[in-house]
Design a protein around this motif. Structure first.
Motif, PDB file in Angstrom:
ATOM      1  N   LEU A 157      -4.605   1.303   7.317  1.00 27.96           N
ATOM      2  CA  LEU A 157      -4.846   1.752   6.038  1.00 27.96           C
ATOM      3  C   LEU A 157      -6.382   2.043   5.792  1.00 27.96           C
ATOM      4  CD1 LEU A 157      -6.205  -0.948   4.321  1.00 27.96           C
ATOM      5  CD2 LEU A 157      -4.030  -1.879   4.732  1.00 27.96           C
ATOM      6  N   ARG A 158      -6.630   2.642   4.796  1.00 28.79           N
ATOM      7  CA  ARG A 158      -7.874   3.415   4.515  1.00 28.79           C
ATOM      8  C   ARG A 158      -7.981   3.440   3.146  1.00 28.79           C
ATOM      9  NH1 ARG A 158      -7.909   8.417   3.398  1.00 28.79           N
ATOM     10  NH2 ARG A 158      -6.109   9.777   4.093  1.00 28.79           N
ATOM     11  N   ALA A 159      -9.048   3.532   2.698  1.00 26.87           N
ATOM     12  CA  ALA A 159      -9.403   4.210   1.162  1.00 26.87           C
ATOM     13  C   ALA A 159      -8.884   5.908   1.012  1.00 26.87           C
ATOM     14  CB  ALA A 159     -10.671   4.004   0.746  1.00 26.87           C
ATOM     15  N   SER A 160      -8.468   6.017  -0.146  1.00 26.85           N
ATOM     16  CA  SER A 160      -7.983   7.456  -0.109  1.00 26.85           C
ATOM     17  C   SER A 160      -8.982   8.230  -0.443  1.00 26.85           C
ATOM     18  CB  SER A 160      -6.883   7.438  -1.325  1.00 26.85           C
ATOM     19  OG  SER A 160      -7.493   7.036  -2.536  1.00 26.85           O
ATOM     20  N   GLU A 161      -9.970   7.823  -0.807  1.00 30.28           N
ATOM     21  CA  GLU A 161     -11.392   8.630  -1.295  1.00 30.28           C
ATOM     22  C   GLU A 161     -12.444   7.902  -1.288  1.00 30.28           C
ATOM     23  OE1 GLU A 161     -11.352   8.335  -6.009  1.00 30.28           O
ATOM     24  OE2 GLU A 161      -9.598   9.146  -5.133  1.00 30.28           O
ATOM     25  N   PRO A 162     -13.699   8.568  -1.015  1.00 33.81           N
ATOM     26  CA  PRO A 162     -14.778   7.731  -0.990  1.00 33.81           C
ATOM     27  C   PRO A 162     -15.176   7.272  -2.661  1.00 33.81           C
ATOM     28  CG  PRO A 162     -15.474  10.054  -0.710  1.00 33.81           C
ATOM     29  CD  PRO A 162     -13.858   9.819  -0.737  1.00 33.81           C
ATOM     30  N   GLY A 163     -16.034   6.116  -2.490  1.00 32.83           N
ATOM     31  CA  GLY A 163     -16.243   5.778  -3.777  1.00 32.83           C
ATOM     32  C   GLY A 163     -17.614   5.000  -3.616  1.00 32.83           C
ATOM     33  N   PRO A 164     -18.241   4.136  -4.887  1.00 31.56           N
ATOM     34  CA  PRO A 164     -19.362   3.588  -4.808  1.00 31.56           C
ATOM     35  C   PRO A 164     -19.026   2.168  -4.058  1.00 31.56           C
ATOM     36  CG  PRO A 164     -18.783   3.995  -7.141  1.00 31.56           C
ATOM     37  CD  PRO A 164     -17.672   4.549  -6.164  1.00 31.56           C
ATOM     38  N   LEU A 165     -20.279   1.751  -3.257  1.00 30.84           N
ATOM     39  CA  LEU A 165     -20.025   0.745  -2.519  1.00 30.84           C
ATOM     40  C   LEU A 165     -19.647  -0.584  -3.236  1.00 30.84           C
ATOM     41  CD1 LEU A 165     -20.937  -0.423   0.280  1.00 30.84           C
ATOM     42  CD2 LEU A 165     -22.916  -1.041  -0.747  1.00 30.84           C
ATOM     43  N   GLY A 166     -18.574  -1.209  -2.849  1.00 30.75           N
ATOM     44  CA  GLY A 166     -17.786  -2.402  -3.497  1.00 30.75           C
ATOM     45  C   GLY A 166     -16.949  -2.013  -4.556  1.00 30.75           C
ATOM     46  N   GLN A 167     -16.803  -0.677  -4.835  1.00 29.15           N
ATOM     47  CA  GLN A 167     -15.759  -0.534  -5.867  1.00 29.15           C
ATOM     48  C   GLN A 167     -14.247  -0.376  -5.432  1.00 29.15           C
ATOM     49  OE1 GLN A 167     -16.277  -0.522  -9.566  1.00 29.15           O
ATOM     50  NE2 GLN A 167     -18.170  -1.629  -8.503  1.00 29.15           N
ATOM     51  N   PRO A 168     -13.283  -0.780  -5.945  1.00 31.75           N
ATOM     52  CA  PRO A 168     -12.017  -0.452  -5.480  1.00 31.75           C
ATOM     53  C   PRO A 168     -11.424   1.042  -5.779  1.00 31.75           C
ATOM     54  CG  PRO A 168     -11.854  -2.024  -7.157  1.00 31.75           C
ATOM     55  CD  PRO A 168     -13.053  -1.789  -7.016  1.00 31.75           C
TER      56      PRO A 168
ATOM     57  N   VAL B  27       0.742  -1.249  -0.152  1.00 28.22           N
ATOM     58  CA  VAL B  27      -0.027   0.047   0.045  1.00 28.22           C
ATOM     59  C   VAL B  27       0.853   1.300   0.159  1.00 28.22           C
ATOM     60  CG1 VAL B  27      -1.548   1.284   1.080  1.00 28.22           C
ATOM     61  CG2 VAL B  27      -2.100  -1.120   0.945  1.00 28.22           C
ATOM     62  N   ALA B  28       2.043   1.121   1.020  1.00 27.63           N
ATOM     63  CA  ALA B  28       2.694   2.524   1.017  1.00 27.63           C
ATOM     64  C   ALA B  28       3.471   2.696  -0.434  1.00 27.63           C
ATOM     65  CB  ALA B  28       3.915   2.176   1.969  1.00 27.63           C
ATOM     66  N   ALA B  29       3.850   1.628  -1.380  1.00 27.17           N
ATOM     67  CA  ALA B  29       4.104   1.766  -2.513  1.00 27.17           C
ATOM     68  C   ALA B  29       3.312   2.113  -3.700  1.00 27.17           C
ATOM     69  CB  ALA B  29       4.977   0.526  -2.902  1.00 27.17           C
ATOM     70  N   GLY B  30       2.025   2.145  -3.330  1.00 28.64           N
ATOM     71  CA  GLY B  30       0.930   2.678  -4.340  1.00 28.64           C
ATOM     72  C   GLY B  30       0.523   1.491  -5.084  1.00 28.64           C
ATOM     73  N   ARG B  31       0.830   0.287  -4.499  1.00 32.29           N
ATOM     74  CA  ARG B  31       0.171  -0.646  -5.286  1.00 32.29           C
ATOM     75  C   ARG B  31      -1.185  -1.439  -4.532  1.00 32.29           C
ATOM     76  NH1 ARG B  31       4.464  -4.628  -3.949  1.00 32.29           N
ATOM     77  NH2 ARG B  31       3.407  -5.986  -5.209  1.00 32.29           N
ATOM     78  N   GLY B  32      -1.902  -0.882  -3.711  1.00 33.97           N
ATOM     79  CA  GLY B  32      -2.874  -1.283  -3.383  1.00 33.97           C
ATOM     80  C   GLY B  32      -4.417  -0.528  -3.575  1.00 33.97           C
ATOM     81  N   ARG B  33      -5.309  -1.179  -3.490  1.00 33.28           N
ATOM     82  CA  ARG B  33      -6.524  -0.717  -3.870  1.00 33.28           C
ATOM     83  C   ARG B  33      -7.598  -1.413  -2.512  1.00 33.28           C
ATOM     84  NH1 ARG B  33      -7.152   2.645  -7.995  1.00 33.28           N
ATOM     85  NH2 ARG B  33      -9.484   1.924  -8.481  1.00 33.28           N
ATOM     86  N   LEU B  34      -8.455  -0.564  -2.023  1.00 33.22           N
ATOM     87  CA  LEU B  34      -9.590  -1.169  -1.239  1.00 33.22           C
ATOM     88  C   LEU B  34     -10.924  -1.036  -1.807  1.00 33.22           C
ATOM     89  CD1 LEU B  34      -8.467   0.208   2.244  1.00 33.22           C
ATOM     90  CD2 LEU B  34      -8.392  -2.202   1.668  1.00 33.22           C
ATOM     91  N   THR B  35     -11.693  -2.008  -1.493  1.00 34.35           N
ATOM     92  CA  THR B  35     -12.992  -1.625  -1.814  1.00 34.35           C
ATOM     93  C   THR B  35     -13.975  -1.121  -0.797  1.00 34.35           C
ATOM     94  OG1 THR B  35     -13.815  -3.749  -0.760  1.00 34.35           O
ATOM     95  CG2 THR B  35     -13.469  -3.944  -3.149  1.00 34.35           C
ATOM     96  N   CYS B  36     -14.755  -0.191  -1.118  1.00 30.14           N
ATOM     97  CA  CYS B  36     -15.457   0.695  -0.360  1.00 30.14           C
ATOM     98  C   CYS B  36     -16.714  -0.151   0.369  1.00 30.14           C
ATOM     99  CB  CYS B  36     -16.081   1.994  -1.228  1.00 30.14           C
ATOM    100  SG  CYS B  36     -14.874   2.826  -1.753  1.00 30.14           S
ATOM    101  N   SER B  37     -16.337  -0.483   1.568  1.00 32.45           N
ATOM    102  CA  SER B  37     -17.521  -1.353   2.367  1.00 32.45           C
ATOM    103  C   SER B  37     -16.982  -1.357   3.713  1.00 32.45           C
ATOM    104  CB  SER B  37     -17.502  -2.623   1.635  1.00 32.45           C
ATOM    105  OG  SER B  37     -16.371  -3.612   2.067  1.00 32.45           O
TER     106      SER B  37
END
Length: 86
Positions: free
Chosen positions: A59-70, A22-32
């Motif tokens: 860790l956290r999502a960098s921005e809000p997004g649609p439910l279930g979207q990375p 994640v620190a290297a910018g390689r991670g994505r999280l789903t919004c849920s």
């Protein structure tokens, strides 16, 4: 030699590797409420640890997004501090 880093939450070496990705910018999280972690576009094989890292506030999502979207994942200040100590 210990295989974990201990803070208020015990984080395994696998968890540290996930935080490094994640620190290297390689991670994505789903919004849920149970965010799933993707690294390099692939689902992480240990979602239990991904959920634990998110719920521990590392860790956290960098921005809000649609439910279930990375969306891009970022470390929190606590995650940065833990990674610096690892």
């Amino acid at each position: 030699m210990s295989s974990t880093v201990t803070t208020a939450t015990t984080v395994t070496r696998r968890g540290i590797s996930m935080l490094r990705a994640v620190a290297a910018g390689r991670g994505r999280l789903t919004c849920s409420s149970e965010p799933d972690l993707f690294v390099d576009g692939l689902p992480c094989s240990d979602q239990f640890t991904a959920h634990a890292l998110a719920h521990a506030g590392l860790l956290r999502a960098s921005e809000p997004g649609p439910l279930g979207q990375p969306v891009p994942a970022v470390l929190t200040p606590a995650g940065e501090a833990l990674l610096a100590a690892a």
